[in-house]
Design an enzyme around this catalytic site. Structure first.
Site: not given
Ligand SMILES: *Cc1c(COP(=O)(O)O)cnc(C)c1O
Length: 385
Positions: A46, A98, A170, A195
């Protein structure tokens, strides 16, 4: 080094014990120690893992940051960043953030005494209205999903720094290839690596990057103390994918540009949302802020457009064959979705109307296929309406 060179090599060298060119998957939970507390830098899985460390070093370089910490999902990255705060602190967040982030802030962190305001961060005046003495963090997503509204990161960074607050971005929608918020003054950048960064729709993951040693030290502590770490295999898959991030992003951007232009010429389509189009209200800001590492503007792979109503959108979506009807984005394959009934179904109808999210809105996440095939598919879908 050039960005493509960094994408392939940063954080990696041939394995010392075997010469393996590719960083191995160190699938181990613990490490042998020569004597009590005498070890090679790794004690427990971890706390540290060589495959994870290679991924973290690679993504730190691609985001043009110094320190990176990998997590088991984008939400785990967001939740760990929120744990930099304490009860009584106030956070201002982009209104159209999001959905999982808004849910986490409102339905989880609010129970721990953190306070939140969600506002349109594309206008500084909205921030001034809700800003308080206790505001410690501005959490921004740009462009937003699905309407692609852009916030000026340089302006927001100086606003935050005048008030001793952290700017967290983000950056999932642009990937570090087309937007590097640390260079614009952000304190922390995070991604859902699920993504564009992984880009093959086969891993869920997250990353947090910063240049500031005192934040890095706390994040390293939290990564271990909270424990939302990714598996070595997931790290290895993402590390394999970042080698082609520049190639994928260039193709995605070129495809999306051609598709946005095609859609904006079609009379059956009411409105196209894509920051690369000259008529996007923030096209100039996008062209200034969303740059590839070589200084060329890029607008990413997300496009939304309005069809007249829900029934028309449904007929169109049923006719589509090559785009897969699915949530998510950022993969090599093109996806299509209907935000009001899918990704944004939990947003109340009045709220959807207020932010301009219509029932006929369709969102594309453009992949790397031949653009002629993608356009032909959209054309035959439009013919059904
Ligand atoms: C998908 C997404 C998240 C969350 O991420 P996960 O990997 O699904 O937990 C956060 N911010 C944005 C802009 C996203 O598209």
């Amino acid at each position: 080094m050039g960005y493509q060179t960094d994408a392939v090599h940063a954080g990696q060298q041939p394995d010392e014990s075997t010469g393996a060119v590719i960083t191995p998957i160190f699938q181990t939970a613990t490490y042998a120690q020569e004597a009590p507390a005498v070890h090679k830098g790794y004690e427990y899985g971890r706390t540290g893992n060589p495959t994870r460390l290679a991924l973290e070093k690679n993504l730190a370089v691609l985001e043009r940051g110094k320190f990176a910490y990998a997590f088991s999902s984008g939400m785990a990255a967001t939740s760990t960043v929120s744990q930099l705060l304490k009860a009584g602190d106030h956070v201002v967040c982009t209104a159209n953030v999001y959905g999982g982030t808004a849910r986490y802030f409102r339905q989880v962190m609010a129970h721990f005494g953190l306070q939140f305001d969600l506002v349109d961060t594309s206008q500084i005046s909205h921030l001034e209205r809700v800003w308080r003495q206790e505001t410690k963090m501005l959490f921004v997503e740009t462009p937003t999903n699905p309407l692609l509204i852009i916030s000026d990161l340089r302006a927001l960074a100086s606003f935050c720094h005048d008030r001793q607050a952290l700017l967290v971005v983000d950056n999932t929608f642009m990937s570090p290839y087309f937007q590097r918020p640390l260079e614009l003054g952000a304190d922390i950048v995070l991604h859902s690596t699920t993504k564009f960064i992984n880009g093959h729709s086969d891993v869920v993951g997250g990353i947090v990057i910063t240049n500031r040693p005192e934040i890095a030290e706390r994040l390293a502590f939290l990564q271990n103390a909270v424990g939302a770490v990714p598996s070595p295999f997931d790290c290895w898959l993402i590390l394999r994918a970042t080698k082609t991030l520049p190639l994928r992003m260039r193709q995605i951007n070129a495809n999306a540009t051609a598709i946005a232009e095609f859609l904006s010429r079609d009379r059956r389509v009411q409105k196209v949302y894509y920051p690369g189009l000259k008529d996007h209200p923030q096209h100039e800001l996008a062209a200034r802020q969303q740059l590839d590492p070589y200084g060329q503007p890029g607008f990413g792979g997300m496009i939304s457009f309005d069809l007249p109503d829900f029934e028309t959108a449904k007929r169109f979506l049923t006719g589509i064959k090559l785009f897969t009807l699915a949530e998510s984005l950022g993969g090599v394959e093109s996806l299509i979705c209907h935000p009001t009934s899918m990704t944004h179904a939990s947003v109340p109808p009045e709220e959807r109307r207020r932010i301009g999210l219509s029932d006929g809105l369709v969102r594309l996440a453009v992949g790397i296929e031949d653009v002629e095939d993608l356009i032909a598919d959209l054309q035959q879908g439009l013919a059904q309406i």
